[in-house]
Scaffold this active site. Structure first.
Site, short mmCIF file in Angstrom:
data_model
loop_
_atom_site.label_atom_id
_atom_site.label_comp_id
_atom_site.label_asym_id
_atom_site.label_seq_id
_atom_site.Cartn_x
_atom_site.Cartn_y
_atom_site.Cartn_z
N HIS A 182 1.03 -1.25 0.00
CA HIS A 182 0.11 0.09 0.00
C HIS A 182 0.75 1.21 -0.11
CE1 HIS A 182 -2.18 3.11 2.05
NE2 HIS A 182 -3.21 2.55 1.65
N PRO A 183 0.33 2.48 -0.41
CA PRO A 183 1.35 3.59 -0.60
C PRO A 183 1.76 4.07 0.61
CG PRO A 183 -0.56 3.95 -2.12
CD PRO A 183 -0.84 2.52 -1.24
N ASN A 184 1.23 3.60 1.89
CA ASN A 184 1.98 4.02 3.01
C ASN A 184 3.13 3.22 3.65
OD1 ASN A 184 -0.06 6.19 3.16
ND2 ASN A 184 -0.96 5.39 4.89
N LYS A 185 3.38 2.07 2.92
CA LYS A 185 4.15 1.08 3.41
C LYS A 185 5.70 1.30 3.01
CE LYS A 185 0.57 -1.17 5.08
NZ LYS A 185 -0.17 -0.72 6.35
N ASN A 186 6.45 0.61 3.56
CA ASN A 186 7.93 0.79 3.04
C ASN A 186 8.28 0.85 1.45
OD1 ASN A 186 8.11 0.97 5.72
ND2 ASN A 186 9.23 -0.64 6.05
#
Ligand code: PLP
Length: 376
Positions: A182-186
């Site tokens: 997801h875009p918030n992950k690393n």
């Protein structure tokens, strides 16, 4: 003087070379699962010490497929922390099993292993722990699982890039491991996830479960032997994933540098509980506990005051057992005091690979001013 740009609490980092590659994939006309999916899975497998990895559209469906792979369903129990994102408990419920919640450690936010051991019943089939503010205590989790004949499904949505104390990558050992992109992950594939499995036979079952349960017959027709989902990753997403994997070590190094800068510069009165500086952790978020009982403002007001200064703040996470769905199963307030405290007090400050030391300094200064101005 113009005010500084808004600093979100998370942001993907996708370079121009990757964007150009995406355009090439689209122009190739092969945009559903294809050669980039295979290349992405090879890169993930290399990261995971050669273990088989299959990509999917999210970590959530990777956990659903993992539960199906373990034949977990009606009448089964799965032990999972209540201090985590809703996805794990939801997928346990969705396959027909019962999530059995346990509390977590206040500092690492990883599941409490003594409560886990105590929660095991004859109906328990698996433990589904989250790697939260530190890699899981792998030895203890697996010693417990082995002793009681349980499967382990690791929610490593936040942990791509993390390493255990001996330097092994999260995903390179253990049972089933789910990652999120997801875009918030690393790293990101826009939306996406992956499941690390044990052998070629499990990988083949995952391929079926993620694509309609289809089996290809020698005469060129297809058969279905299980009600599979439609969870395959697009080649466009996978092409982003290949480029992101090449940058994973650099992204994690930057996150670690920024987190250490936070720990060095963070001085508030009253004091906050800060995340632990664990060697090998990939620092998806910088989550602190606010000293709300020593402040005249609520967390909501803190978040709004930060926002007014151009700084985003996240809440990770609520207490799963207090969601309406799980209250209906009989869970209630007071059962998991550590999680309930974290759910009340937690605040995630901006942390992503494109941030600078100056951004961290700006956040630290702003938090210190807000807390000092609203001290009891
Ligand atoms: C983000 C997250 C998920 C969900 O990942 P998706 O890829 O969006 O499905 C699951 N668990 C945890 C702990 C997460 O942070």
């Amino acid at each position: 003087m113009s005010s500084p740009a808004f600093l979100p609490f998370a942001r993907p980092v996708i370079d121009e070379a990757t964007i150009a590659k995406v355009a090439d994939v689209i122009r190739s006309n092969w945009i559903a699962s294809g050669p980039n999916v295979l290349a992405f899975e090879r890169a993930l497998s290399a990261w995971c010490g050669g273990r088989p990895v299959r990509s999917m559209t999210s970590a959530t469906v990777a956990m659903e497929v993992a539960l199906q792979l373990c034949d977990i369903g009606a009448g089964d129990e799965v032990i999972t922390p209540t201090q985590t994102f809703f996805a794990a408990a939801n997928m346990i419920t969705k396959v027909g099993a019962r999530p059995v919640f346990v509390d977590c450690d206040l500092v690492t936010r990883n599941l409490d292993l003594e409560e886990t051991a105590a929660a095991i019943t004859p109906a328990t089939r698996a433990i589904l722990p989250t790697h939260f503010l530190a890699p899981l205590d792998h030895e203890r989790v697996y010693a417990l699982a082995r002793a009681r004949g349980l499967r382990v499904i690791e929610d490593a949505a936040l942990a791509i890039g993390s390493r255990y104390p001996d330097g092994t990558a999260v995903g390179a050992r253990g049972d089933l491991v789910a990652f999120s992109f997801h875009p918030n992950k690393n790293i990101t594939t826009i939306e996406g996830g992956a499941l690390v499995v044990n052998d070629a036979q499990e990988a083949a079952r995952v391929e079926s479960l993620r694509f309609h349960g289809i089996l290809r017959l020698p005469d060129g027709t297809r058969d279905v032997d299980v009600a599979g989902g439609k969870y395959n990753l697009s080649d466009v997403s996978a092409a982003i994933g290949v480029a992101q994997m090449a940058q994973l070590e650099a992204f994690v190094a930057q996150r670690r540098m920024l987190a250490r800068e936070y720990l060095r510069l963070w001085h508030t009165d009253p004091v906050c509980l800060l995340p632990p500086d664990v060697e090998g952790h990939s620092w998806n978020m910088f989550a602190v506990l606010l000293p709300l009982d020593r402040l005249t403002i609520t967390r909501r007001e803190f978040v709004d005051l930060m926002h007014a200064q151009g700084i985003g703040v996240g809440v990770s996470y609520e207490a799963c057992h207090l969601a309406t769905l799980y209250r209906k199963q009989g869970y209630h307030e007071g059962q998991f005091p550590v999680t309930e405290r974290i759910a009340r007090e937690t605040a995630s400050l901006p942390l992503f690979a494109a941030m600078t030391r100056a951004d961290v300094e700006r956040v630290c200064t702003t938090v210190a001013l807000i807390l000092a101005a609203h001290r009891k």
